[in-house]
Scaffold this motif. Structure first.
Motif, PDB file in Angstrom:
ATOM      1  N   GLU A   1       0.840  -1.216   0.000  1.00 17.26           N
ATOM      2  CA  GLU A   1       0.000   0.000   0.000  1.00 17.26           C
ATOM      3  C   GLU A   1       0.869   1.257   0.000  1.00 17.26           C
ATOM      4  OE1 GLU A   1      -0.248  -2.491   2.185  1.00 17.26           O
ATOM      5  OE2 GLU A   1      -2.296  -3.288   2.188  1.00 17.26           O
ATOM      6  N   GLY A   2       2.097   1.126   0.462  1.00 12.94           N
ATOM      7  CA  GLY A   2       3.017   2.261   0.507  1.00 12.94           C
ATOM      8  C   GLY A   2       3.746   2.491  -0.803  1.00 12.94           C
ATOM      9  N   THR A   3       3.377   1.716  -1.831  1.00 12.30           N
ATOM     10  CA  THR A   3       3.958   1.936  -3.161  1.00 12.30           C
ATOM     11  C   THR A   3       2.968   2.667  -4.072  1.00 12.30           C
ATOM     12  OG1 THR A   3       3.176  -0.132  -4.160  1.00 12.30           O
ATOM     13  CG2 THR A   3       5.243  -0.234  -2.934  1.00 12.30           C
ATOM     14  N   LEU A   4       1.855   3.102  -3.487  1.00 14.23           N
ATOM     15  CA  LEU A   4       0.812   3.771  -4.284  1.00 14.23           C
ATOM     16  C   LEU A   4       1.273   5.197  -4.624  1.00 14.23           C
ATOM     17  CD1 LEU A   4      -2.075   3.759  -5.446  1.00 14.23           C
ATOM     18  CD2 LEU A   4      -2.904   4.425  -3.176  1.00 14.23           C
ATOM     19  N   GLU A   5       1.749   5.359  -5.835  1.00 14.60           N
ATOM     20  CA  GLU A   5       2.225   6.676  -6.277  1.00 14.60           C
ATOM     21  C   GLU A   5       1.015   7.595  -6.515  1.00 14.60           C
ATOM     22  OE1 GLU A   5       5.262   7.901  -6.653  1.00 14.60           O
ATOM     23  OE2 GLU A   5       6.414   6.058  -6.242  1.00 14.60           O
ATOM     24  N   PRO A   6       1.178   8.886  -6.287  1.00 14.91           N
ATOM     25  CA  PRO A   6       0.058   9.821  -6.466  1.00 14.91           C
ATOM     26  C   PRO A   6      -0.638   9.689  -7.818  1.00 14.91           C
ATOM     27  CG  PRO A   6       1.849  10.933  -5.356  1.00 14.91           C
ATOM     28  CD  PRO A   6       2.375   9.563  -5.728  1.00 14.91           C
ATOM     29  N   GLU A   7       0.121   9.471  -8.882  1.00 18.81           N
ATOM     30  CA  GLU A   7      -0.496   9.372 -10.214  1.00 18.81           C
ATOM     31  C   GLU A   7      -1.439   8.167 -10.284  1.00 18.81           C
ATOM     32  OE1 GLU A   7       2.709   9.949  -9.611  1.00 18.81           O
ATOM     33  OE2 GLU A   7       2.727  12.046 -10.267  1.00 18.81           O
ATOM     34  N   LEU A   8      -0.975   7.023  -9.759  1.00 18.40           N
ATOM     35  CA  LEU A   8      -1.840   5.832  -9.771  1.00 18.40           C
ATOM     36  C   LEU A   8      -3.027   6.034  -8.830  1.00 18.40           C
ATOM     37  CD1 LEU A   8      -2.409   2.975 -10.809  1.00 18.40           C
ATOM     38  CD2 LEU A   8      -0.932   2.071  -8.978  1.00 18.40           C
ATOM     39  N   ALA A   9      -2.809   6.700  -7.712  1.00 17.62           N
ATOM     40  CA  ALA A   9      -3.916   6.955  -6.764  1.00 17.62           C
ATOM     41  C   ALA A   9      -5.030   7.737  -7.464  1.00 17.62           C
ATOM     42  CB  ALA A   9      -3.403   7.715  -5.542  1.00 17.62           C
ATOM     43  N   PHE A  10      -4.657   8.767  -8.211  1.00 19.61           N
ATOM     44  CA  PHE A  10      -5.701   9.560  -8.885  1.00 19.61           C
ATOM     45  C   PHE A  10      -6.336   8.778 -10.038  1.00 19.61           C
ATOM     46  CE2 PHE A  10      -4.224  13.009  -6.299  1.00 19.61           C
ATOM     47  CZ  PHE A  10      -5.367  13.784  -6.129  1.00 19.61           C
ATOM     48  N   ALA A  11      -5.542   7.982 -10.732  1.00 23.60           N
ATOM     49  CA  ALA A  11      -6.113   7.170 -11.825  1.00 23.60           C
ATOM     50  C   ALA A  11      -7.126   6.166 -11.270  1.00 23.60           C
ATOM     51  CB  ALA A  11      -4.991   6.448 -12.578  1.00 23.60           C
TER      52      ALA A  11
ATOM     53  N   LEU B   1       0.594   7.514   8.806  1.00 17.77           N
ATOM     54  CA  LEU B   1      -0.429   6.465   8.695  1.00 17.77           C
ATOM     55  C   LEU B   1      -1.791   7.073   8.348  1.00 17.77           C
ATOM     56  CD1 LEU B   1       0.602   4.189  11.731  1.00 17.77           C
ATOM     57  CD2 LEU B   1       0.808   3.618   9.290  1.00 17.77           C
ATOM     58  N   ASP B   2      -2.068   8.287   8.825  1.00 16.50           N
ATOM     59  CA  ASP B   2      -3.354   8.930   8.515  1.00 16.50           C
ATOM     60  C   ASP B   2      -3.526   9.096   7.000  1.00 16.50           C
ATOM     61  OD1 ASP B   2      -3.852   9.042  11.211  1.00 16.50           O
ATOM     62  OD2 ASP B   2      -3.299  11.163  11.431  1.00 16.50           O
ATOM     63  N   VAL B   3      -2.473   9.530   6.325  1.00 13.27           N
ATOM     64  CA  VAL B   3      -2.540   9.719   4.865  1.00 13.27           C
ATOM     65  C   VAL B   3      -2.565   8.363   4.156  1.00 13.27           C
ATOM     66  CG1 VAL B   3      -1.418  10.774   2.848  1.00 13.27           C
ATOM     67  CG2 VAL B   3      -1.261  11.892   5.086  1.00 13.27           C
ATOM     68  N   TYR B   4      -1.720   7.469   4.628  1.00  5.56           N
ATOM     69  CA  TYR B   4      -1.579   6.121   4.034  1.00  5.56           C
ATOM     70  C   TYR B   4      -2.919   5.376   4.044  1.00  5.56           C
ATOM     71  CZ  TYR B   4       0.258   1.192   4.592  1.00  5.56           C
ATOM     72  OH  TYR B   4       0.523  -0.152   4.538  1.00  5.56           O
ATOM     73  N   TYR B   5      -3.601   5.394   5.198  1.00  3.74           N
ATOM     74  CA  TYR B   5      -4.900   4.695   5.263  1.00  3.74           C
ATOM     75  C   TYR B   5      -5.958   5.432   4.431  1.00  3.74           C
ATOM     76  CZ  TYR B   5      -2.939   1.731   8.933  1.00  3.74           C
ATOM     77  OH  TYR B   5      -2.161   0.844   9.632  1.00  3.74           O
ATOM     78  N   ALA B   6      -5.923   6.761   4.424  1.00  7.94           N
ATOM     79  CA  ALA B   6      -6.914   7.521   3.641  1.00  7.94           C
ATOM     80  C   ALA B   6      -6.810   7.161   2.158  1.00  7.94           C
ATOM     81  CB  ALA B   6      -6.717   9.026   3.849  1.00  7.94           C
ATOM     82  N   LEU B   7      -5.579   6.996   1.665  1.00  8.21           N
ATOM     83  CA  LEU B   7      -5.399   6.735   0.226  1.00  8.21           C
ATOM     84  C   LEU B   7      -5.783   5.314  -0.171  1.00  8.21           C
ATOM     85  CD1 LEU B   7      -2.365   8.453  -1.447  1.00  8.21           C
ATOM     86  CD2 LEU B   7      -4.659   9.283  -1.030  1.00  8.21           C
ATOM     87  N   THR B   8      -5.838   4.391   0.784  1.00 12.07           N
ATOM     88  CA  THR B   8      -6.249   3.023   0.415  1.00 12.07           C
ATOM     89  C   THR B   8      -7.677   3.022  -0.142  1.00 12.07           C
ATOM     90  OG1 THR B   8      -7.049   2.504   2.648  1.00 12.07           O
ATOM     91  CG2 THR B   8      -4.772   1.902   2.144  1.00 12.07           C
ATOM     92  N   ALA B   9      -8.440   4.083   0.088  1.00  9.55           N
ATOM     93  CA  ALA B   9      -9.827   4.165  -0.396  1.00  9.55           C
ATOM     94  C   ALA B   9      -9.934   3.933  -1.904  1.00  9.55           C
ATOM     95  CB  ALA B   9     -10.423   5.530  -0.043  1.00  9.55           C
ATOM     96  N   VAL B  10      -8.860   4.180  -2.646  1.00  8.11           N
ATOM     97  CA  VAL B  10      -8.938   4.045  -4.111  1.00  8.11           C
ATOM     98  C   VAL B  10      -8.760   2.588  -4.560  1.00  8.11           C
ATOM     99  CG1 VAL B  10      -8.044   6.393  -4.393  1.00  8.11           C
ATOM    100  CG2 VAL B  10      -6.462   4.443  -4.598  1.00  8.11           C
TER     101      VAL B  10
END
Ligand code: ADE
Ligand code: ZN
Length: 334
Positions: free
Chosen positions: A17-27, A57-66
């Motif tokens: 989950e920590g390899t989720l780059e911003p570009e892939l997160a938005f895609a 961790l707050d940001v990391y867990y928030a981004l797993t939503a995608v």
């Protein structure tokens, strides 16, 4: 030219989950109809100024939503494996956090089968052998970890071991004694984060109570000389993550990192990237950064690479470990 950071190596401490780059997160957010609390990748990257583990961790867990479908998890893992291969990784032991997904209604099977699909074709596509390690969230109740282990039973053919991560302070390893006993009874290997922010006593507990074979981080071991002696004597691997330690403020600057002192003390130290999309580099980048900051010698770098294969969960009867070690020995710098 052979760069020191291209040395053949294993990565043993990597949260997928920590390899989720911003570009892939938005895609993925666009594909899945998820609205992120950031306008764009620039704004997201500006949120990567962390004060400690929890703020990350707050940001990391928030981004797993995608991450919602098998395809999402397969794409995430495949992107990591491609990047890792480009930085000399031959073998990757990959953590995932099932509870971060099941809590959002994503079934464990979706996560494991999606990751498994990428891992199944990793050797052929990227030349990287893999293992999957399922982590329990230590800031959740021990019962929830036991339920997660139960839910994983149909997928054990894909899972090599269990780990323990998330917020460390106030959540000692001993809280998870029973679930680690149950995991061992299922034939799973055991690791745990300890001594990242928590005290050396947590490292001792991980060894004595959970029976871990490797300690993830183990940074604060250096505060306890008797513990260092024990870790050296028993050849317990430590999966250090120097860029993570700087970004999460466990050490002020890379120049202050104890990695070189740990190697000199004879510890079986390895270098890893933890959450590379958040901490400024993948494992080859990390080798480069510690070499510069700590004036590591070619011998030090080769030792780190050898340690990574010695500490890997490769079966002793398969030829891979010997092959990888021979590759390290044959590597010429420059
Ligand atoms: N989860 C993802 N990265 C982590 C880290 N560095 N420590 C604890 N839990 C984590
Ligand atoms: Zn970690």
């Amino acid at each position: 030219m052979n760069l020191p950071e291209d040395l053949p190596k294993a990565e043993l401490h990597l949260h997928i989950e920590g390899t989720l780059e911003p570009e892939l997160a938005f895609a993925l957010a666009a594909r899945n109809g998820v609205t992120l609390p950031y306008a764009d990748t620039d704004e997201l990257r500006r949120a990567y100024l962390f004060s400690d583990l929890q703020s990350f961790l707050d940001v990391y867990y928030a981004l797993t939503a995608v991450l919602r479908t098998e395809d999402d998890f397969a794409e995430l893992a495949d992107a990591y494996l491609a990047r890792a291969a480009a930085q000399g990784v031959r073998h990757a032991e990959i953590f995932f956090d099932p509870q971060a997904h099941t809590a959002r209604g994503v079934p464990l099977g979706t996560v494991v089968e999606g990751l498994g699909r990428a891992l199944d074709r990793s050797e052929e596509r990227h030349g990287v052998s893999t293992r999957l390690i399922m982590c329990f969230l230590r800031d959740q109740p021990a019962d929830a970890a036991m339920e997660t282990l139960d839910a994983a039973k149909p997928y054990l053919h894909r899972i090599a071991g269990v780990g323990l991560d998330s917020a460390e302070a106030g959540h000692p390893p001993s809280k998870f004694r029973e679930v680690y006993e149950a995991a061992a009874a299922l034939g799973l290997r055991k690791v745990a984060h300890a001594g990242e922010e928590g005290p050396p006593a947590y490292i001792r507990e991980a060894l004595d109570v959970l029976g871990v074979e490797r300690v993830d981080h183990g940074l604060r071991a250096m505060e306890d000389p008797d513990l260092v002696d024990r870790l050296v004597r028993d050849r317990v691997p430590l999966t250090l993550c120097p860029l993570s330690n700087v970004r999460l403020r466990a050490v002020d600057v890379l120049e202050d990192h104890p990695l070189k002192a740990m190697l000199d003390a004879g510890l079986l130290a390895t270098v890893n990237s933890d959450d590379p999309a958040y901490f400024g580099g993948y494992v080859g980048d990390t080798f480069h950064a510690v070499r510069e900051a700590l004036a590591l010698t070619e011998d030090d770098l080769r030792t780190l690479a050898r340690n990574s294969f010695q500490a890997a969960f490769l079966d002793d009867d398969e030829p891979r470990r010997a092959r990888y070690l021979a590759e390290v020995d044959a590597y010429t710098f420059g």
